[in-house]
Enzyme design. Structure first.
Site, PDB file in Angstrom:
ATOM      1  N   HIS A   1       1.023  -9.424   4.410  1.00 32.06           N
ATOM      2  CA  HIS A   1      -0.121  -8.501   4.414  1.00 32.06           C
ATOM      3  C   HIS A   1      -0.770  -8.547   3.024  1.00 32.06           C
ATOM      4  CE1 HIS A   1      -1.961  -4.827   6.517  1.00 32.06           C
ATOM      5  NE2 HIS A   1      -2.651  -4.984   5.403  1.00 32.06           N
TER       6      HIS A   1
ATOM      7  N   GLN B   1       0.805  -1.218   0.000  1.00 33.40           N
ATOM      8  CA  GLN B   1       0.000   0.000   0.000  1.00 33.40           C
ATOM      9  C   GLN B   1       0.846   1.279   0.000  1.00 33.40           C
ATOM     10  OE1 GLN B   1      -2.581  -1.865   3.280  1.00 33.40           O
ATOM     11  NE2 GLN B   1      -4.022  -0.517   2.249  1.00 33.40           N
TER      12      GLN B   1
ATOM     13  N   ASN C   1      -1.598 -11.148   8.226  1.00 33.76           N
ATOM     14  CA  ASN C   1      -2.608 -10.119   8.444  1.00 33.76           C
ATOM     15  C   ASN C   1      -3.966 -10.592   7.934  1.00 33.76           C
ATOM     16  OD1 ASN C   1      -3.318  -7.184   9.006  1.00 33.76           O
ATOM     17  ND2 ASN C   1      -3.965  -7.381   6.867  1.00 33.76           N
ATOM     18  N   GLU C   2      -4.948 -10.560   8.822  1.00 32.36           N
ATOM     19  CA  GLU C   2      -6.341 -10.824   8.479  1.00 32.36           C
ATOM     20  C   GLU C   2      -6.551 -12.076   7.627  1.00 32.36           C
ATOM     21  OE1 GLU C   2      -7.995  -7.234   6.811  1.00 32.36           O
ATOM     22  OE2 GLU C   2      -7.996  -6.239   8.752  1.00 32.36           O
TER      23      GLU C   2
HETATM   24  C1  BGC Z   1      -6.264  -4.068   6.019  1.00 32.41           C
HETATM   25  C2  BGC Z   1      -5.628  -2.820   5.463  1.00 32.41           C
HETATM   26  C3  BGC Z   1      -6.708  -1.960   4.824  1.00 32.41           C
HETATM   27  C4  BGC Z   1      -7.673  -1.535   5.900  1.00 32.41           C
HETATM   28  C5  BGC Z   1      -8.817  -0.664   5.395  1.00 32.41           C
HETATM   29  C6  BGC Z   1      -7.562  -3.839   6.704  1.00 32.41           C
HETATM   30  O1  BGC Z   1      -8.473  -4.771   6.224  1.00 32.41           O
HETATM   31  O2  BGC Z   1      -5.348  -4.787   6.795  1.00 32.41           O
HETATM   32  O3  BGC Z   1      -4.640  -3.192   4.552  1.00 32.41           O
HETATM   33  O4  BGC Z   1      -6.193  -0.879   4.124  1.00 32.41           O
HETATM   34  O5  BGC Z   1      -8.226  -2.647   6.544  1.00 32.41           O
HETATM   35  O6  BGC Z   1      -9.579  -1.328   4.455  1.00 32.41           O
END
Ligand code: BGC
Length: 401
Positions: free
Chosen positions: A117, A23, A160-161
């Protein structure tokens, strides 16, 4: 707003901001997403391109974080850069990320390092992605390559997530079949693969003295708005809780909260024109942070400390960012006052960055000129600096106004 609880954050509490490689870095040409952005299909609105050029300008980003008085900075190491070809890690890229880690230390910032990520190397996609036979071997080789540069690092997010990663795979499948339901169940095969990858990574990371590892969950904060307790619990399990459960006994769990999901009688209630919404189309709901911290802590039964690894708002109105964040952090203070073990708060995001296909939503405390890359600290960043210096006075001021 009444503030009956004390507003106090423990010594050593991490106050920081988060970013992610794809990002902000720019020209992440070896990643799968770069290929999707540039394949001419037009499925993604914008290309990441140079992004914020943080690959070169990271010292400036860290200077900003330090000057704001933050004591932590979350960023991610990019797998596609570190392993541009399977079996051939790049010493130069590892050295790059080691310099970022040392740059944090030099500025009094605790680095919170994410290993994955969202983006994968394009070569992994060609092999079939997370569910391909070799994905686990590739990921553990990557983690093994990164281990030496993590010397002295205290906080590492493995993945991440994972819930969003598995959900996106399922969403793409639905889209290919012609219809995406409002509630998309994360792909179970990808979930299983990510769980194995997380556990393997944790085992390797345990060899670094003092390092704590965990993964982060995109807490969807599912609430019963007519669906009934059973269906609400089922939805919450599918999208959140099964990923929270994996973290039982981990060194920490990263909570990432932005809004909520309302489970209605006829399925998900999608925010509409009558709801106050952010630039993401999400419901404006600052209570999300307190809700999810309480929910996550209860689910984990005290087995795992929490770290807020993301919370913030996409808005073009910087006053709204201040109001949202103030309310969110006040809710966090209330959860802490009730004894919930939260070790830090990392705002999403330090910079206005590439929001996975679009440059439109602005989450940053700092704006970035898209051609000169000049950083401009917004009033919300100055407010955040005051919050970090004196949370109680800053939050009470916000609550009174
Ligand atoms: C993610 C980020 C994203 C943010 C806003 C999260 O889901 O880890 O990369 O930019 O939320 O959408």
């Amino acid at each position: 707003m009444a503030t009956p609880h004390p507003v106090a954050f423990p010594d050593g509490f991490l106050w920081g901001a988060s970013t992610a490689a794809h990002q902000v870095e720019g020209n992440n040409v070896g990643s799968d997403l770069w290929h999707a952005e540039n394949d001419g299909s037009g499925t993604l609105r914008d290309r990441s391109g140079d992004a914020c050029d943080s690959f070169h300008r990271w010292p400036e980003d860290l200077d900003i974080a330090r000057d704001l008085g933050l004591n932590a900075y979350r960023f991610s190491v990019e797998w596609a850069r570190v392993v541009p070809a399977p079996g051939h890690p790049s010493a130069a890229m590892l050295d790059h990320y080691r310099r970022v880690i040392e740059g944090c230390a030099e500025r009094g910032l605790t680095p919170v390092v994410t290993l994955h990520h969202f983006t994968n190397p394009a070569w992994l996609r060609a092999e079939g992605g997370w569910t391909s036979g070799e994905a686990l071997t590739h990921f553990t080789e990557y983690v093994r390559a990164v281990l030496p540069i993590l010397d002295g690092v205290r906080w590492v997010c493995t993945i991440n997530e994972p819930n969003m990663v598995a959900m996106m795979v399922a969403r793409r499948r639905h889209a290919a079949d012609g219809e995406v339901p409002a509630f998309v169940v994360p792909d179970p095969g990808v979930t299983a693969a990510l769980t194995r990858a997380h556990e393997a990574a944790r085992e390797l990371l345990a060899s670094v003295p003092g390092l704590r590892s965990g993964w982060t969950v995109a807490n969807q904060n599912v609430q019963d708005h007519g669906a009934g307790p059973d269906r609400t619990a089922e939805m919450s399990y599918l999208i959140d809780d099964q990923y929270i459960d994996v973290a039982k006994g981990d060194d920490f769990l990263g909570v990432q909260a932005y809004s909520r999901m309302r489970a209605g009688e006829q399925g998900l209630i999608v925010p509409g024109p009558d709801d106050r919404r952010t630039m993401m189309g999400w419901e404006y709901y600052p209570r999300a942070l307190e809700d999810t911290v309480r929910h996550t802590a209860a689910r984990l039964g005290g087995s795992t400390p929490l770290l807020v690894t993301e919370n913030g708002i996409a808005t073009g109105d910087d006053d709204e960012r201040i109001a949202y964040t103030g309310e969110a952090v006040l809710g966090l203070a209330h959860a802490l006052a009730d004894g919930i073990d939260v070790r830090g708060y990392l705002h999403w995001s330090l910079l206005d960055n590439y929001e996975w296909g679009s440059w439109e939503p602005t989450f940053g405390l700092v704006s970035v000129d898209r051609t000169t890359f000049r950083r401009t600290v917004k009033p919300s960043a100055r407010w955040y600096a005051r919050l970090v210096r004196d949370p109680e006075a800053t939050l009470r001021q916000g609550a009174a106004s």
